[in-house]
Motif scaffolding. Structure first.
Motif, PDB file in Angstrom:
ATOM      1  N   TYR A  54     -18.216  12.216 -29.877  1.00 24.04           N
ATOM      2  CA  TYR A  54     -18.555  12.002 -28.464  1.00 24.04           C
ATOM      3  C   TYR A  54     -18.609  13.319 -27.694  1.00 24.04           C
ATOM      4  O   TYR A  54     -19.612  13.636 -27.050  1.00 24.04           O
ATOM      5  CB  TYR A  54     -17.549  11.058 -27.805  1.00 24.04           C
ATOM      6  N   ASP A  55     -17.532  14.103 -27.758  1.00 26.85           N
ATOM      7  CA  ASP A  55     -17.449  15.309 -26.932  1.00 26.85           C
ATOM      8  C   ASP A  55     -18.479  16.358 -27.325  1.00 26.85           C
ATOM      9  O   ASP A  55     -19.150  16.944 -26.477  1.00 26.85           O
ATOM     10  CB  ASP A  55     -16.053  15.922 -27.022  1.00 26.85           C
ATOM     11  N   PHE A  56     -18.623  16.602 -28.634  1.00 26.23           N
ATOM     12  CA  PHE A  56     -19.503  17.677 -29.083  1.00 26.23           C
ATOM     13  C   PHE A  56     -20.975  17.328 -28.889  1.00 26.23           C
ATOM     14  O   PHE A  56     -21.805  18.235 -28.831  1.00 26.23           O
ATOM     15  CB  PHE A  56     -19.229  18.025 -30.548  1.00 26.23           C
ATOM     16  N   PHE A  57     -21.292  16.051 -28.799  1.00 29.38           N
ATOM     17  CA  PHE A  57     -22.694  15.703 -28.525  1.00 29.38           C
ATOM     18  C   PHE A  57     -22.909  15.426 -27.043  1.00 29.38           C
ATOM     19  O   PHE A  57     -23.693  16.095 -26.377  1.00 29.38           O
ATOM     20  CB  PHE A  57     -23.159  14.495 -29.340  1.00 29.38           C
ATOM     21  N   PHE A  58     -22.216  14.430 -26.498  1.00 27.91           N
ATOM     22  CA  PHE A  58     -22.515  13.972 -25.137  1.00 27.91           C
ATOM     23  C   PHE A  58     -22.059  14.973 -24.067  1.00 27.91           C
ATOM     24  O   PHE A  58     -22.802  15.260 -23.133  1.00 27.91           O
ATOM     25  CB  PHE A  58     -21.896  12.598 -24.890  1.00 27.91           C
ATOM     26  N   VAL A  59     -20.843  15.493 -24.188  1.00 26.23           N
ATOM     27  CA  VAL A  59     -20.362  16.413 -23.163  1.00 26.23           C
ATOM     28  C   VAL A  59     -21.111  17.735 -23.233  1.00 26.23           C
ATOM     29  O   VAL A  59     -21.525  18.277 -22.204  1.00 26.23           O
ATOM     30  CB  VAL A  59     -18.838  16.638 -23.292  1.00 26.23           C
ATOM     31  N   SER A  60     -21.319  18.267 -24.450  1.00 27.06           N
ATOM     32  CA  SER A  60     -22.087  19.506 -24.558  1.00 27.06           C
ATOM     33  C   SER A  60     -23.522  19.281 -24.112  1.00 27.06           C
ATOM     34  O   SER A  60     -24.163  20.174 -23.542  1.00 27.06           O
ATOM     35  CB  SER A  60     -22.053  20.052 -25.987  1.00 27.06           C
TER      36      SER A  60
END
Length: 408
Positions: free
Chosen positions: A318-324
Motif C-alpha cells: 500500500y505505502d510504496f505504491f499508493f502513498v509514493s
C-alpha cells in the motif's frame, strides 16, 4: 491546537476507521457463510465501495464545500449509517443486503474526506500535526479486528458456523451512532466555498486530465488502475480464505497488515529519497505478486509463516505504491492543479480501478469453485500474482526514471 481539540480529533479518527475495520474485513466471509453469495455477487457488494468513492466528490463538492458545516454533515451521515448497519444485520439474503450496503457506502465514503477537513481546519501546521491524529484511525481499525477475533471470537470456526459474523454490523453500527452524535460536539468547520460557483470539472478534478499528455504520468495512471485488480482480490477473499483453511483468529491476524502500514509509512521517506520514485513504486508492485504467491502455497500448518509474511507485506504493497504515487502526482501537478490531480487519481483507483478489480475477482473466484463448494485457492491467488507481475513489467519497461520533488 488545544489538548481538548486534539483528543476530540483523535477520538473522531479512531471511530471513523473502527467502523470500517469492524465489518469490511470480515465481509467476504460473511457473504460466503451467512448469505451464500457467489463470487460475482460478492464482487458486486464489494464494488459498492467504488460507487461510494465515485459519488463522494459530489457530496463534498456540492454540499460540504458550499452550504453546511463539515462536522454536521459528518454527524448526519454516520447516524444514517448506523440505521443502515442495523438493516444489514437483519438482511437474510443477498438481494435484501445489497441495497443497504450500497446506500451505506455512498454515505460512508464522503466521511473519509470530511474527517480530514475537520482536522485540517483546526491545525496551524498540518504537516506535523495531522500524521499523529491520523494514526489513531489505524489504531481504530486494529482495535476492531482484535475485538472480533480475540474478545468476541465471531470469526472462529464455531462462530462462523453459528452465523455470529453478522454481529459485526451491530458493533460498527453502534460505533457509527456514537460518532454521529459526537460529531455535533466537534469544532465548527464552516463551508469555505460558500457563494462560489463549483463545476463538475472542479469536483471530479477533470482539469488534471491534461497531465495525461505526459507519457510518464499516463503510464503511471494506467498502472494505478491495473494494480487495483489484484488489490481487489485481497479485500474480497483474504478473510474468507484464512477462515476456510483453518487459520485461528483470522481477523486479528489481518491487523498485522495495518501495523506494517504504520512501520513502512515511516520508512517510505528514507526509501523514496534514496532510490527515487520508480524503484519505490516497483517494489510496491512486486510486493503484491510476492504476497499472493505466499498465499497460494502457504497453509494453516507448518507454512503459516508464509501467510503471516504475506499479510505483513501490506505495508509495502500500500505505502510504496499508493502513498509514493500521491507524492509523484503532487510533484507533477503544479500548484494550480494539485487537488484536482489527487482527486483524479483517487477516482481512477478507488473508483474505476477497484470497480474493475472486484468484477474480475468475482468471476475468477467463481471459475475456480470446486464440486464440493470449496475454492481452488492456489489458482485464485496465482492469477492476481500474475496480473501484479505483468503490471510490474509494464511499468519497469515503459516508465522512464525522472527526478521527483522529494519534499512534496
Amino acid at each position: 491546537m488545544s489538548s481538548t481539540t486534539r483528543l476530540q480529533l483523535s477520538f473522531m479518527m479512531f471511530l471513523e476507521f473502527f467502523i470500517w475495520g469492524g465489518w469490511f474485513v470480515t465481509l467476504g466471509t460473511f457473504l460466503n457463510n451467512n448469505l451464500s453469495a457467489s463470487g460475482a455477487e460478492s464482487g458486486q457488494v464489494f464494488s459498492t465501495q467504488s460507487w461510494g468513492a465515485i459519488i463522494a466528490p459530489f457530496i463534498i463538492g456540492l454540499i460540504a464545500d458550499r452550504f453546511v458545516n463539515a462536522e454536521r454533515i459528518l454527524g448526519v451521515l454516520h447516524i444514517i449509517g448506523a440505521l443502515l448497519m442495523y438493516q444489514m444485520y437483519n438482511a437474510e439474503n443477498i438481494a435484501t443486503f445489497y441495497p443497504y450496503v450500497l446506500i451505506y457506502m455512498i454515505c460512508y465514503m464522503p466521511t473519509l474526506a470530511l474527517v480530514n477537513s475537520v482536522s485540517f481546519n483546526q491545525m496551524k501546521n498540518p504537516e506535523k500535526e495531522f500524521s499523529v491524529i491520523r494514526l489513531f484511525g489505524t489504531v481504530g481499525w486494529i482495535a476492531a479486528g482484535l475485538l472480533i477475533s480475540f474478545i468476541f471470537h465471531w470469526d472462529s470456526a464455531e462462530g462462523t458456523k453459528e452465523g455470529l459474523l453478522k454481529n459485526t454490523f451491530l458493533l460498527s453500527g453502534a460505533a457509527s451512532l456514537v460518532l454521529g452524535l459526537f460529531s455535533f460536539t466537534l469544532p465548527k468547520t464552516p463551508p469555505k466555498g460558500k457563494g462560489t460557483k463549483v463545476t463538475v470539472n472542479d469536483i471530479l478534478g477533470l482539469d488534471a486530465l491534461k497531465l495525461l499528455k505526459d507519457k510518464n504520468f499516463l503510464i503511471f495512471f494506467i498502472s494505478s488502475i491495473l494494480i487495483c485488480i489484484p488489490l481487489a482480490f485481497y479485500y474480497q477473499n483474504t478473510n474468507s480464505f484464512l477462515s476456510s483453511i483453518g487459520v485461528e483468529n483470522p481477523t486479528g491476524k489481518m491487523t498485522i497488515g495495518q501495523a506494517s502500514e504504520v512501520l513502512f509509512l515511516l520508512l517510505l521517506p528514507v526509501f523514496f529519497n534514496r532510490f527515487g520514485f520508480k524503484k519505490t513504486i516497483l517494489v510496491g508492485m512486486l510486493a503484491w505478486a510476492v504476497r499472493y504467491v505466499l498465499f497460494a502455497f502457504g497453509n494453516a500448518g507448518d507454512l503459516t509463516f508464509m501467510l503471516l509474511i504475506g499479510i505483513a507485506l501490506h505495508g509495502i504493497c500500500y505505502d510504496f505504491f499508493f502513498v509514493s504515487g500521491q507524492i509523484y502526482t503532487d510533484s507533477k501537478a503544479g500548484e494550480q492543479h494539485k487537488s484536482a490531480a489527487q482527486g483524479l487519481i483517487t477516482l481512477a483507483t478507488y473508483g474505476l480501478g477497484m470497480l474493475i478489480g472486484f468484477a474480475v475477482a468475482g468471476k475468477i473466484t467463481d471459475s475456480y469453485k470446486l464440486a464440493d463448494g470449496t475454492l481452488d485457492y492456489k489458482m485464485v491467488w496465482l492469477i492476481p500474482a500474475g496480473i501484479a507481475f505483468a503490471v510490474f513489467l509494464i511499468f519497469a519497461l515503459l516508465f522512464k526514471d525522472e527526478k521527483t520533488n522529494k519534499t512534496a
